[in-house]
Write a protein that holds these residues in place. Sequence first.
Motif, PDB file in Angstrom:
ATOM      1  N   SER A  64       0.799  -1.392  -0.002  1.00 43.50           N
ATOM      2  CA  SER A  64       0.052  -0.025  -0.011  1.00 43.50           C
ATOM      3  C   SER A  64       0.822   1.179  -0.008  1.00 43.50           C
ATOM      4  O   SER A  64       0.436   2.111  -0.643  1.00 43.50           O
ATOM      5  CB  SER A  64      -0.897   0.023   1.212  1.00 43.50           C
ATOM      6  N   ILE A  65       2.169   1.276   0.695  1.00 47.49           N
ATOM      7  CA  ILE A  65       2.932   2.276   0.659  1.00 47.49           C
ATOM      8  C   ILE A  65       3.876   2.497  -0.690  1.00 47.49           C
ATOM      9  O   ILE A  65       3.803   3.524  -1.260  1.00 47.49           O
ATOM     10  CB  ILE A  65       3.860   2.424   1.756  1.00 47.49           C
ATOM     11  N   ILE A  66       3.931   1.535  -1.211  1.00 50.24           N
ATOM     12  CA  ILE A  66       4.579   1.533  -2.579  1.00 50.24           C
ATOM     13  C   ILE A  66       3.750   2.567  -3.754  1.00 50.24           C
ATOM     14  O   ILE A  66       4.346   3.186  -4.437  1.00 50.24           O
ATOM     15  CB  ILE A  66       4.941   0.136  -3.201  1.00 50.24           C
ATOM     16  N   TYR A  67       2.520   2.277  -3.670  1.00 49.80           N
ATOM     17  CA  TYR A  67       1.840   2.849  -4.556  1.00 49.80           C
ATOM     18  C   TYR A  67       1.765   4.426  -4.369  1.00 49.80           C
ATOM     19  O   TYR A  67       1.541   5.511  -5.108  1.00 49.80           O
ATOM     20  CB  TYR A  67       0.097   2.682  -4.521  1.00 49.80           C
ATOM     21  N   ASP A  68       1.745   4.913  -3.207  1.00 51.66           N
ATOM     22  CA  ASP A  68       2.012   6.175  -2.660  1.00 51.66           C
ATOM     23  C   ASP A  68       3.129   7.048  -3.082  1.00 51.66           C
ATOM     24  O   ASP A  68       3.223   8.122  -3.248  1.00 51.66           O
ATOM     25  CB  ASP A  68       1.716   6.402  -1.224  1.00 51.66           C
ATOM     26  N   TYR A  69       4.302   6.004  -3.212  1.00 53.44           N
ATOM     27  CA  TYR A  69       5.539   6.514  -3.621  1.00 53.44           C
ATOM     28  C   TYR A  69       5.851   6.064  -5.007  1.00 53.44           C
ATOM     29  O   TYR A  69       7.203   5.921  -5.286  1.00 53.44           O
ATOM     30  CB  TYR A  69       6.529   6.461  -2.664  1.00 53.44           C
ATOM     31  N   ALA A  70       5.230   5.694  -5.866  1.00 52.41           N
ATOM     32  CA  ALA A  70       5.589   4.976  -7.246  1.00 52.41           C
ATOM     33  C   ALA A  70       6.305   5.917  -7.993  1.00 52.41           C
ATOM     34  O   ALA A  70       7.121   5.421  -8.844  1.00 52.41           O
ATOM     35  CB  ALA A  70       4.487   4.564  -7.554  1.00 52.41           C
ATOM     36  N   ASN A  71       6.023   7.314  -8.108  1.00 53.29           N
ATOM     37  CA  ASN A  71       6.582   8.232  -8.881  1.00 53.29           C
ATOM     38  C   ASN A  71       8.082   8.883  -8.561  1.00 53.29           C
ATOM     39  O   ASN A  71       8.592   9.574  -9.104  1.00 53.29           O
ATOM     40  CB  ASN A  71       5.931   9.395  -9.220  1.00 53.29           C
ATOM     41  N   LEU A  78      12.691  10.019  -1.192  1.00 54.80           N
ATOM     42  CA  LEU A  78      11.766   8.769  -0.685  1.00 54.80           C
ATOM     43  C   LEU A  78      11.924   8.809   0.589  1.00 54.80           C
ATOM     44  O   LEU A  78      10.968   8.736   1.605  1.00 54.80           O
ATOM     45  CB  LEU A  78      11.970   7.642  -1.534  1.00 54.80           C
ATOM     46  N   TRP A  79      13.345   8.694   1.098  1.00 54.04           N
ATOM     47  CA  TRP A  79      13.719   8.655   2.619  1.00 54.04           C
ATOM     48  C   TRP A  79      13.046   9.884   3.395  1.00 54.04           C
ATOM     49  O   TRP A  79      12.591   9.509   4.587  1.00 54.04           O
ATOM     50  CB  TRP A  79      15.203   8.718   2.563  1.00 54.04           C
ATOM     51  N   LYS A  80      13.219  11.176   3.009  1.00 55.55           N
ATOM     52  CA  LYS A  80      12.694  12.207   3.727  1.00 55.55           C
ATOM     53  C   LYS A  80      11.072  12.091   3.854  1.00 55.55           C
ATOM     54  O   LYS A  80      10.561  12.498   4.767  1.00 55.55           O
ATOM     55  CB  LYS A  80      13.128  13.325   3.026  1.00 55.55           C
ATOM     56  N   SER A  81      10.367  11.696   2.695  1.00 57.47           N
ATOM     57  CA  SER A  81       8.932  11.773   2.782  1.00 57.47           C
ATOM     58  C   SER A  81       8.754  10.753   3.875  1.00 57.47           C
ATOM     59  O   SER A  81       7.361  10.734   4.452  1.00 57.47           O
ATOM     60  CB  SER A  81       8.296  11.367   1.347  1.00 57.47           C
ATOM     61  N   LEU A  82       9.170   9.480   3.834  1.00 56.93           N
ATOM     62  CA  LEU A  82       8.782   8.229   4.888  1.00 56.93           C
ATOM     63  C   LEU A  82       9.334   8.792   6.333  1.00 56.93           C
ATOM     64  O   LEU A  82       8.352   8.456   7.164  1.00 56.93           O
ATOM     65  CB  LEU A  82       9.807   7.110   4.458  1.00 56.93           C
ATOM     66  N   LYS A  83      10.285   9.600   6.509  1.00 64.01           N
ATOM     67  CA  LYS A  83      10.556   9.993   7.775  1.00 64.01           C
ATOM     68  C   LYS A  83       9.529  11.200   8.210  1.00 64.01           C
ATOM     69  O   LYS A  83       8.973  11.167   9.558  1.00 64.01           O
ATOM     70  CB  LYS A  83      11.968  10.787   7.781  1.00 64.01           C
ATOM     71  N   ASP A  84       9.066  11.824   7.433  1.00 61.47           N
ATOM     72  CA  ASP A  84       7.735  13.020   7.568  1.00 61.47           C
ATOM     73  C   ASP A  84       6.722  12.421   8.189  1.00 61.47           C
ATOM     74  O   ASP A  84       5.864  12.706   8.733  1.00 61.47           O
ATOM     75  CB  ASP A  84       7.678  13.886   6.605  1.00 61.47           C
ATOM     76  N   ARG A  85       6.395  11.147   7.509  1.00 61.34           N
ATOM     77  CA  ARG A  85       5.245  10.390   7.659  1.00 61.34           C
ATOM     78  C   ARG A  85       5.138   9.454   8.866  1.00 61.34           C
ATOM     79  O   ARG A  85       4.146   9.754   9.582  1.00 61.34           O
ATOM     80  CB  ARG A  85       4.804   9.581   6.554  1.00 61.34           C
ATOM     81  N   PHE A  86       6.112   9.232   9.207  1.00 56.90           N
ATOM     82  CA  PHE A  86       6.105   7.982  10.431  1.00 56.90           C
ATOM     83  C   PHE A  86       7.084   8.389  11.535  1.00 56.90           C
ATOM     84  O   PHE A  86       7.212   7.620  12.494  1.00 56.90           O
ATOM     85  CB  PHE A  86       6.647   6.553   9.833  1.00 56.90           C
ATOM     86  N   ASP A  87       7.709   9.475  11.345  1.00 54.63           N
ATOM     87  CA  ASP A  87       8.786   9.747  12.396  1.00 54.63           C
ATOM     88  C   ASP A  87       8.247  10.209  13.710  1.00 54.63           C
ATOM     89  O   ASP A  87       9.013  10.245  14.696  1.00 54.63           O
ATOM     90  CB  ASP A  87       9.828  10.884  11.877  1.00 54.63           C
ATOM     91  N   HIS A  88       6.899  10.630  13.634  1.00 57.94           N
ATOM     92  CA  HIS A  88       6.267  11.070  15.062  1.00 57.94           C
ATOM     93  C   HIS A  88       6.191   9.776  15.888  1.00 57.94           C
ATOM     94  O   HIS A  88       5.341  10.069  17.140  1.00 57.94           O
ATOM     95  CB  HIS A  88       4.939  11.344  14.437  1.00 57.94           C
ATOM     96  N   GLN A  89       6.437   8.620  15.479  1.00 54.07           N
ATOM     97  CA  GLN A  89       6.399   7.348  16.344  1.00 54.07           C
ATOM     98  C   GLN A  89       7.180   7.651  17.596  1.00 54.07           C
ATOM     99  O   GLN A  89       7.049   6.891  18.594  1.00 54.07           O
ATOM    100  CB  GLN A  89       6.860   6.024  15.306  1.00 54.07           C
ATOM    101  N   LYS A  90       8.215   8.326  17.512  1.00 52.43           N
ATOM    102  CA  LYS A  90       9.030   8.552  18.909  1.00 52.43           C
ATOM    103  C   LYS A  90       8.022   8.938  20.012  1.00 52.43           C
ATOM    104  O   LYS A  90       8.251   8.795  20.980  1.00 52.43           O
ATOM    105  CB  LYS A  90      10.066   9.435  18.628  1.00 52.43           C
ATOM    106  N   ASP A  91       7.314  10.066  19.423  1.00 51.09           N
ATOM    107  CA  ASP A  91       6.437  10.876  20.390  1.00 51.09           C
ATOM    108  C   ASP A  91       5.374   9.620  20.995  1.00 51.09           C
ATOM    109  O   ASP A  91       4.884   9.714  22.166  1.00 51.09           O
ATOM    110  CB  ASP A  91       5.770  11.838  19.837  1.00 51.09           C
ATOM    111  N   ILE A  92       4.965   8.596  20.190  1.00 51.47           N
ATOM    112  CA  ILE A  92       3.804   7.787  20.432  1.00 51.47           C
ATOM    113  C   ILE A  92       4.803   6.621  21.440  1.00 51.47           C
ATOM    114  O   ILE A  92       4.148   6.154  22.306  1.00 51.47           O
ATOM    115  CB  ILE A  92       3.285   7.195  19.379  1.00 51.47           C
ATOM    116  N   THR A  93       5.870   6.113  20.806  1.00 54.87           N
ATOM    117  CA  THR A  93       6.389   4.978  21.306  1.00 54.87           C
ATOM    118  C   THR A  93       7.131   5.266  22.747  1.00 54.87           C
ATOM    119  O   THR A  93       7.130   4.421  23.553  1.00 54.87           O
ATOM    120  CB  THR A  93       7.787   4.612  20.409  1.00 54.87           C
TER     121      THR A  93
END
Length: 328
Positions: A64-71, A78-93
């Motif tokens: 499902s994530i591959i289709y979001d970043y297919a282009n 790609l690395w920066k986009s994934l960090k912006d989307r999931f890096d908030h896990q630190k605050d939750i974890t």
Amino acid sequence: MANMENLQFPALDITGTNYISWVKNVELHLESLGLSDTVKENNTSTPQEKTKSVIFLRRHLDESIIYDYANMRDPKELWKSLKDRFDHQKDITLPLARDEWQSLRFQDFDKVMNYNSAVLGIVAKLRYCGETITESQMLEKTYTTFHKSHITLQQNYRLRGYTKFSELIVALLIAEKNNELLIMNYMTRPTGSKPFPEANALDTKKPVKENKTFRGRGRGGKTTVDVDECTIHKIGSHSSGSAQSNPLREKNTKEISPKSEKKLVSDAGTKGHWSRLCRTPAHLCALYKESVKRKEKEVNFAEHSEGTTHLDASDFVNDFEETAITEA
């Protein structure tokens, strides 16, 4: 889902719950491949290296994530986009990891290996979120969460002076295996019980019956049958005294069933019948002998009685001769 055969580690889930471990795995593998600079700012990587890095990143993403970043063709983007989307896990974890560390107790685990895995997993989350967990803190957490019945045991481990958590875990694992072996041996054969004999073992203590021959004084002998062992013994017909025990009387202690009693009665008075062996009551023997005497009489014998006529063949022959002479 990405092809599991081509994955060196689990792919990044769409929820991002494994983002922390995923980032660590990607950084290590890119460095081993010589592609770690492709995800950094202002890198001078070649187009071929960037392509390899993008392929590796997309291979370890959820479908499902591959289709979001297919282009996206640049690995840094790609690395920066994934960090912006999931890096908030630190605050939750971080708060969850702190709570898990506070409630962690050694006595709640049935296996040392399970406790070790739980400790290392929580410590990894805390360290990623910026929390520092030292070896002494991990040791103290283990010592203070022993079961109350193991107070002496935890004092002994504390006095050994371990400086690394791994050394304490190794000692606990060895003790656990030894205790399991001790319990298994006890349950196999409890205290005071004897070991089970082998299936094919022979009982060598069983006595072997031997046939003995008794000989008496005097000439000749009388042959008798041993009821228990069915062996033939010879006993002298003239014994030295009545004090000598009779083997037949000592061994013949079995009860005689009604069927065998009838057989003994029928044999009474016949040749080959042993009076000493026979245990039939005297009145039954007398009745049987009397019935035998009655049978000795002739079967066709008939007693004369009043009102009966005795016929003989000569009576008819004489009458026939007289009639023939008269007619002539």
